[in-house]
Write an enzyme that holds these catalytic residues in place. Structure first.
Site, PDB file in Angstrom:
ATOM      1  N   HIS A 133       0.693  -1.210   0.536  1.00 36.21           N
ATOM      2  CA  HIS A 133      -0.536  -0.034  -0.014  1.00 36.21           C
ATOM      3  C   HIS A 133       0.645   1.090   0.260  1.00 36.21           C
ATOM      4  O   HIS A 133       0.946   2.489  -0.554  1.00 36.21           O
ATOM      5  CB  HIS A 133      -1.120  -0.084   1.022  1.00 36.21           C
ATOM      6  CG  HIS A 133      -1.784  -1.385   1.229  1.00 36.21           C
ATOM      7  ND1 HIS A 133      -2.982  -1.037   0.081  1.00 36.21           N
ATOM      8  CD2 HIS A 133      -2.584  -2.073   2.283  1.00 36.21           C
ATOM      9  CE1 HIS A 133      -3.672  -2.125   0.244  1.00 36.21           C
ATOM     10  NE2 HIS A 133      -3.506  -2.826   1.742  1.00 36.21           N
ATOM     11  N   ASP A 251      -4.901 -12.589   3.593  1.00 35.96           N
ATOM     12  CA  ASP A 251      -5.701 -12.887   4.261  1.00 35.96           C
ATOM     13  C   ASP A 251      -6.727 -12.226   3.420  1.00 35.96           C
ATOM     14  O   ASP A 251      -7.794 -11.848   3.452  1.00 35.96           O
ATOM     15  CB  ASP A 251      -5.767 -10.903   4.357  1.00 35.96           C
ATOM     16  CG  ASP A 251      -5.242  -9.886   3.112  1.00 35.96           C
ATOM     17  OD1 ASP A 251      -4.980 -10.279   2.577  1.00 35.96           O
ATOM     18  OD2 ASP A 251      -4.727  -8.926   3.454  1.00 35.96           O
TER      19      ASP A 251
END
Ligand SMILES: [Zn+2]
Length: 314
Positions: A133, A251
């Site tokens: 990110h 995830d």
């Protein structure tokens, strides 16, 4: 004597000292869960283990603005006296975070040198903070430096590679990696991610080289595999990458409570097989895989083991 493993495992104790708050899901326990599972399953003994060096400022500056690095250094100074310094509502630093971030990026640079130098065929970097990110100018979403981007830039600049792929199967879109490479014709990104979902990117920037495939909440392994078969593989075959980097976030696992995709260990083994087939066909088997997300500790350990088991297979 058994032959030396062709898979490196790179980590560093400094990565356990970084914490973003009490009870934050991106915790040191994640790396411990991975090491415990690799030890229990007998895989750890067969890996070639390395300690991560510190990334240099020159390596970081290939993909990050000087102001970004300076901002993190200033935050680290404020955190030195104890407590947490917040960079965004989800992302913070303690007195060890900057050192951990230098190790995390340094691990992936070392992995790149080992794989390109032929010491190993592939490598897994068990590091934190994660990276995908982090944009050129901003930390966000638990990420300080974009570890995989630092290594891709290292492969392009130091080893003169001309076509490199980033594969990203984390449940969140790798907005930072897209931000850094979307205008670089040497880099292709193939990804899947839950959509709409944090960080709400991945659609606007799509192109022939930014093969970002959104998956609706609730998607299972069948949907994921179809996306890989239909969109990733033809793009990868067209691009003929010289090396593959993997933003390996776990995830999207069904047990992970931060998101709502339903992958299982077999899906991670399957996609690793596919990545390996592309690496064998075009890239001299060269793969560098880097931990991103994954917060359900037991599932994370088992998923990383499934991924590494395939990397290790002859
Ligand atoms: Zn994630």
């Amino acid at each position: 004597m058994r032959p030396a493993s062709h898979t490196a495992f790179i980590s560093h104790p400094d990565c356990l000292l970084h914490e973003m708050d009490f009870y934050h899901p991106e915790s040191p326990a994640r790396l411990k869960a991975i090491e415990d599972e690799l030890s229990a399953s007998g895989l750890m003994d067969k890996l070639r283990r390395y300690q991560a060096p510190l990334a240099t400022i020159g390596q970081l500056e290939r993909v990050h603005a000087q102001e970004h690095i300076a901002r993190l250094q200033a935050a680290a100074s404020r955190a030195a006296s104890g407590g947490f310094v917040y960079l965004d509502p989800d992302t913070a630093m303690n007195s060890h975070s900057l050192q951990a971030a230098y190790r995390a990026a340094g691990a992936v640079v070392l992995a790149t040198d080992l794989v390109i130098g032929g010491a190993v065929e592939n490598a897994f970097c068990s590091i934190r903070p994660p990276g995908h990110h982090a944009e050129r100018g901003y930390p966000m979403g638990f990420c300080l430096f974009n570890n995989i981007a630092v290594a891709v830039a290292h492969a392009l600049e130091t080893h003169a590679l001309e076509r490199v792929v980033v594969v990203d199967f984390d449940v969140h879109h790798g907005n930072g990696t897209e931000d850094i490479f979307q205008h670089d014709p040497r880099v292709m990104m193939v990804s899947t991610f839950q959509h709409p979902f944090y960080p709400y990117s991945g659609i606007a920037g799509r192109s022939e080289r930014m093969v970002n495939i959104p998956l609706p909440a609730g998607s299972n392994g069948k949907v994921f595999r179809k996306a890989v078969d239909e969109f990733w593989l033809p793009a990868l075959e067209r691009f003929e990458p010289q090396m593959l980097f993997v933003s390996a976030g776990f995830d999207a696992h069904a047990d992970d409570e931060l998101a709502s995709l339903n992958l299982v260990e077999d899906d991670y083994a399957w996609v690793t097989e596919k990545i390996k087939e592309v690496a064998c066909a075009y890239a001299g088997k060269r793969i560098v895989s880097v931990l991103e997300g994954g917060y359900a500790l037991a599932a994370l350990g088992r998923s990383v083991a499934a991924h590494i088991k395939v990397l290790m297979k002859r």
